[in-house]
Design an enzyme around this catalytic site. Structure first.
Site, PDB file in Angstrom:
ATOM      1  N   GLY A 113     -12.488  11.549 -53.951  1.00  0.00           N
ATOM      2  CA  GLY A 113     -11.271  10.795 -53.640  1.00  0.00           C
ATOM      3  C   GLY A 113     -10.785  10.948 -52.223  1.00  0.00           C
ATOM      4  O   GLY A 113     -10.748   9.991 -51.460  1.00  0.00           O
ATOM      5  N   SER A 114     -10.383  12.172 -51.841  1.00  0.00           N
ATOM      6  CA  SER A 114      -9.793  12.298 -50.522  1.00  0.00           C
ATOM      7  C   SER A 114     -10.872  12.441 -49.447  1.00  0.00           C
ATOM      8  O   SER A 114     -11.949  12.990 -49.697  1.00  0.00           O
ATOM      9  CB  SER A 114      -8.856  13.501 -50.480  1.00  0.00           C
ATOM     10  OG  SER A 114      -9.542  14.665 -50.835  1.00  0.00           O
ATOM     11  N   CYS A 117       2.235  29.008 -49.886  1.00  0.00           N
ATOM     12  CA  CYS A 117       3.304  28.710 -50.831  1.00  0.00           C
ATOM     13  C   CYS A 117       3.223  27.241 -51.232  1.00  0.00           C
ATOM     14  O   CYS A 117       2.741  26.425 -50.461  1.00  0.00           O
ATOM     15  CB  CYS A 117       4.667  28.952 -50.186  1.00  0.00           C
ATOM     16  SG  CYS A 117       4.886  30.650 -49.646  1.00  0.00           S
ATOM     17  N   TRP A 129       1.648  21.288 -62.462  1.00  0.00           N
ATOM     18  CA  TRP A 129       1.979  21.665 -61.084  1.00  0.00           C
ATOM     19  C   TRP A 129       3.413  21.315 -60.703  1.00  0.00           C
ATOM     20  O   TRP A 129       3.754  21.213 -59.531  1.00  0.00           O
ATOM     21  CB  TRP A 129       0.946  21.039 -60.115  1.00  0.00           C
ATOM     22  CG  TRP A 129      -0.411  21.673 -60.286  1.00  0.00           C
ATOM     23  CD1 TRP A 129      -0.717  22.774 -61.031  1.00  0.00           C
ATOM     24  CD2 TRP A 129      -1.663  21.239 -59.716  1.00  0.00           C
ATOM     25  NE1 TRP A 129      -2.069  23.061 -60.974  1.00  0.00           N
ATOM     26  CE2 TRP A 129      -2.672  22.130 -60.174  1.00  0.00           C
ATOM     27  CE3 TRP A 129      -2.031  20.188 -58.871  1.00  0.00           C
ATOM     28  CZ2 TRP A 129      -4.009  22.005 -59.806  1.00  0.00           C
ATOM     29  CZ3 TRP A 129      -3.377  20.070 -58.510  1.00  0.00           C
ATOM     30  CH2 TRP A 129      -4.345  20.963 -58.967  1.00  0.00           C
ATOM     31  N   HIS A 141     -15.547  23.706 -50.185  1.00  0.00           N
ATOM     32  CA  HIS A 141     -14.598  24.693 -49.645  1.00  0.00           C
ATOM     33  C   HIS A 141     -15.085  25.335 -48.361  1.00  0.00           C
ATOM     34  O   HIS A 141     -14.372  26.117 -47.751  1.00  0.00           O
ATOM     35  CB  HIS A 141     -14.298  25.769 -50.693  1.00  0.00           C
ATOM     36  CG  HIS A 141     -13.592  25.194 -51.877  1.00  0.00           C
ATOM     37  ND1 HIS A 141     -14.252  24.837 -53.024  1.00  0.00           N
ATOM     38  CD2 HIS A 141     -12.291  24.851 -52.064  1.00  0.00           C
ATOM     39  CE1 HIS A 141     -13.373  24.318 -53.879  1.00  0.00           C
ATOM     40  NE2 HIS A 141     -12.191  24.311 -53.316  1.00  0.00           N
TER      41      HIS A 141
HETATM   42  N1  GLN Z   1      -8.768  13.081 -55.957  1.00  0.00           N
HETATM   43  C1  GLN Z   1      -8.367  14.348 -55.464  1.00  0.00           C
HETATM   44  C2  GLN Z   1      -8.974  14.589 -54.093  1.00  0.00           C
HETATM   45  O1  GLN Z   1     -10.047  14.172 -53.858  1.00  0.00           O
HETATM   46  C3  GLN Z   1      -8.786  15.454 -56.403  1.00  0.00           C
HETATM   47  C4  GLN Z   1      -8.342  16.788 -55.918  1.00  0.00           C
HETATM   48  C5  GLN Z   1      -8.558  17.903 -56.891  1.00  0.00           C
HETATM   49  O2  GLN Z   1      -9.430  17.835 -57.710  1.00  0.00           O
HETATM   50  N2  GLN Z   1      -7.801  18.955 -56.789  1.00  0.00           N
HETATM   51  O3  GLN Z   1      -8.398  15.228 -53.257  1.00  0.00           O
END
Ligand code: GLN
Ligand code: ZN
Length: 771
Positions: free
Chosen positions: A444-445, A528, A574, A707
């Site tokens: 997505g992002s 945070c 969240w 990551h």
């Molecule tokens: N669609 C979100 C992204 O790509 C999913 C993020 C996630 O899984 N925490 O950032």
């Protein structure tokens, strides 16, 4: 009459304005010296003790402060310092400590951090201690003793807080290759705890709070009864100390008997999450022991109903023999609450402010309850004001929206299932989407670059108009889509440039949410988060993502662009959630809002829609007997959100973990057409689960870890992809990264995705040749 004490189990460390974050990050970047870090932290602690005392708490916890994490502190204190940090620890303790927390990379050293894990079912993460076969324990830090002395010197009655040895070991993991289990090391660990306790006694401590929150989990009674009694029998021999044994986050349940039999001097009950313990606990805890009752919720932000809690307190007092001490307490540490409501005045409206209570206000609530039990008239005015605010929340018309409640109540089964079963849908989707074998996509992002963040900041400040900002977003989106197309990806995404955060974005666009100005809570280390507050019935005033999705699709005439939404469980998980109706009901309302969005996206011509649920696993209750109820409603709300579409429309979902053995059946019942999931760090776990449980729908196990800035080679991803094909039928397998790319930079993203496409293209050829 009982002796009433008032206290809290712990206080948030960051400071009213996240001073600790600034100090610690300043230290990492070399702008703050070690002495300045120590001094600044000392001042913060003093401020926090002064605050607690100013409301009349009789005793303050000490040792709850931490530079990074309290589990790391506990491990570090007893010398659980894995081999790879030993050299650093010889040079500088603080370097070793922070390296364990966040890794360290410079020209001389390159060590990774300890693993990070969720602290029970909170959004706080702790560092997982690693214990080797040849583990030696030594008293490596007397931080808690020093902080005790600090507080005493300032004139406070202080109670050192330590993480108990059984929980410390239970939360640890064995170093790779070792044959012993962490708990096997208990006998060697206890003497170091005793040394620490003796130092506390010598410094004048009377009560020590020993946190053993694993008592809120399902435990193997035979193993843990032995472990607990071994540790606490030794503890009882330290002259002059009394122990308050605490557990929180859930009921003690069947561990109550174990806890009540230990030679400790007091037991804490979390009466928010573990209210069902009360009667059994009053019967089981010997009359000469202190009962500490957690009446004020440390994990949510609503004002307590003080009259109701006072009734519980009075019940406890009359049940205890006269003279037995009762402590009024927070349910758990206030670590999980924002610091103070004060900065919200002027930001939130008066009415909403009246409903809330952050750490500072919770202290006051504890103090009022304790005072009321001794002499109600001394706090009559405060009790009345509390009742008025509690009533204002109960009766507010802003909270209940009858049309939302009615709609949710009126749903029948048809709202929870797709028109046709997966196998039929798969056929029509193949025709509608015309995708190649092994379709490629992303989660997505795309990179949230400095320019993207700058434009957003300018728009928020007003130096960029709405039209200018939207034009900027359109340009970024178009570039992103064109690049994906050129790179050969098959299902494209718009890049999520308009979102800071996948929950905040939806919260801001839905009714029923408010956002605080400084409602920060620690997530891990110096990081945070500021969770939205869901205060009322949730509804969607207007479409939230349709314009963006339509524009994005218009940039890609030949390939589908995914609509991107966050699922109801993740939005719930969240956020700070209302406590006046079951979580499942709030989730159902969010699901209806998302469902409307899904249907609108479909009507706007979007053929693939992804509803992310990265938090579904972490919402799992602590006790196994509670799993089924949670999994039932969380699956239901996902289905409610996603089943309003035609068979041709492909529903994707995404999770950021692969350890889903325990919830595999639930994952299958989501009935998504495609799931993308983390895999690159734990191939075996995922593949093992697929093998055991079978999975019939389409799936994209991540081919590389996002990551790290590292670019994965074609060879390594191809090897992973080949392994996956042994477990997953070719026609069901997708190629994609582990998670969203927003924290990465463009150069590595481009290279990585080009490699990923190459892997899929080669795999198609190999497959065609073989078939
Ligand atoms: N669609 C979100 C992204 O790509 C999913 C993020 C996630 O899984 N925490 O950032
Ligand atoms: Zn993810």
């Amino acid at each position: 009459m009982s002796v009433i004490k008032s206290t809290i189990l712990g206080f948030p460390r960051m400071g009213s304005d996240r001073q600790l974050k600034k100090l610690v990050e300043g230290f990492w970047s070399g702008k703050v010296s070690e002495a300045e870090l120590a001094e600044g932290s000392k001042n913060l602690r003093a401020e926090h003790w002064a605050l607690q005392t100013s409301y009349g708490l009789t005793e303050v916890p000490v040792g709850d402060f931490s530079y990074y994490d309290h589990v790391l502190d506990a491990a570090y204190a007893v010398g659980i310092i894995p081999e790879r940090y030993q050299e650093l620890n010889k040079d500088s303790g603080i370097q070793a400590y922070f390296a364990m927390g966040r890794g360290l990379q410079n020209k001389n050293v390159d060590v990774r951090s300890l693993e990070m894990k969720k602290w029970f079912d909170t959004n706080y993460h702790f560092m997982v201690p690693e214990i080797a076969d040849n583990q030696q324990f030594t008293l490596n830090s007397t931080k808690v003793v020093n902080e005790f002395k600090e507080a005493t010197a300032l004139g406070y009655t202080a109670r050192p807080v330590i993480l108990g040895p059984v929980t410390l070991l239970a939360l640890s993991k064995a170093t790779k290759g070792s044959t012993s289990k962490p708990l096997d090391h208990l006998s060697a660990l206890i003497p170091v705890y005793i040394e620490l306790l003796q130092q506390l006694a010598a410094a004048g401590a009377e009560w020590v709070q020993v946190d053993e929150p694993i008592l809120s989990l399902d435990l193997d009674a035979a193993v843990y009864t032995v472990a607990f009694s071994q540790a606490y029998t030794e503890f009882a021999k330290v002259d002059g100390l009394k122990y308050l044994l605490t557990s929180y986050f859930d009921r003690l349940g069947d561990n109550l008997r174990l806890a009540a039999a230990l030679p400790v001097h007091g037991i804490h009950l979390d009466l928010v999450r573990g209210a069902s313990d009360l009667d059994a606990a009053l019967a089981a805890i010997p009359a000469d022991k202190v009962v500490s009752i957690g009446l004020i919720n440390g994990r949510n932000i609503w004002k307590a109903n003080l009259e109701q809690q006072l009734a519980v307190l009075n019940k406890v007092i009359s049940a205890r023999a006269s003279g037995a001490a009762v402590w009024v307490n927070s349910s758990c540490s206030l670590l999980h609450s924002p610091h103070s409501l004060k900065p919200e005045a002027g930001h939130l409206d008066e009415e909403t402010l009246g409903w809330l209570s952050f750490a500072e206000e919770k202290i006051e609530e504890v103090a009022i309850l304790a005072a009321a039990a001794a002499d109600r008239s001394s706090v009559e005015r405060q009790l009345q004001s509390n009742t008025a605010k509690v009533l204002s929340r109960q009766q507010s018309e802003r909270i209940t929206r009858p049309e939302v409640q009615k709609r949710l109540a009126a749903l029948d089964e048809t709202f929870y299932s797709r028109q046709a079963p997966f196998t039929e849908r798969q056929q029509v989707q193949r025709v509608a989407l015309n995708l190649p074998l092994f379709p490629t996509t992303t989660i997505g992002s795309f990179p949230q670059t400095a320019e993207v963040r700058k434009a957003r900041a300018q728009f928020r400040k007003g130096s960029l108009t709405k039209a200018e900002y939207e034009e900027f977003l359109d340009i970024e989106t178009r570039k992103c889509i064109e690049w994906q197309d050129e790179a050969g990806l098959d299902v494209l995404v718009h890049g999520e440039f308009e979102r800071t955060d996948m929950v905040e974005f939806f919260g801001e666009n839905l009714e029923g949410f408010v956002f605080t100005k400084k409602g920060w809570v620690q997530s891990y280390g110096s990081r945070c988060v500021k969770p939205p507050v869901i205060f009322g019935d949730v509804s969607r005033p207007k479409p939230m993502t349709v314009d963006v999705a339509r524009f994005a699709q218009s940039c890609s005439p030949n390939k589908p662009v995914k609509g991107m939404l966050t699922g109801p469980v993740t939005i719930l998980q969240w956020s700070f959630v209302r406590d006046d109706q079951p979580r499942s009901q709030t989730a159902g309302q969010i699901a209806l809002a998302i469902r409307d969005e899904v249907v609108d996206l479909e009507a706007a011509g979007i053929k693939v829609i992804q509803v992310d649920e990265p938090a579904i696993r972490e919402g799992l209750p602590l006790r196994k007997t509670d799993y089924d109820a949670y999994l039932k409603w969380s699956v239901d709300v996902f289905r409610l959100a996603t089943t309003g579409v035609r068979n041709e429309t492909q529903i994707h979902t995404h999770f950021c973990y692969s350890d889903f053995n325990e919830i595999f059946t639930a994952i299958k019942s989501l009935d998504a057409d495609v799931i993308t999931i983390e895999n690159s760090k734990s191939d075996l776990k995922l593949l093992g689960a697929l093998e055991v449980h079978g999975y019939a729908a389409e799936i994209g196990p991540g081919l590389y870890d996002i990551h790290s800035p590292r670019v994965p080679s074609v060879e390594e991803m191809a090897a992973r992809f080949a392994a996956l094909q042994k477990y997953i039928p070719a026609e069901n397998l997708w190629a994609n990264p582990d998670c969203g790319l927003k924290t990465r930079g463009w150069p590595e993203v481009k290279e990585s995705l080009i490699n990923l496409v190459t892997v899929a293209v080669n795999a198609r050829k190999t497959h065609a040749a073989a078939n």
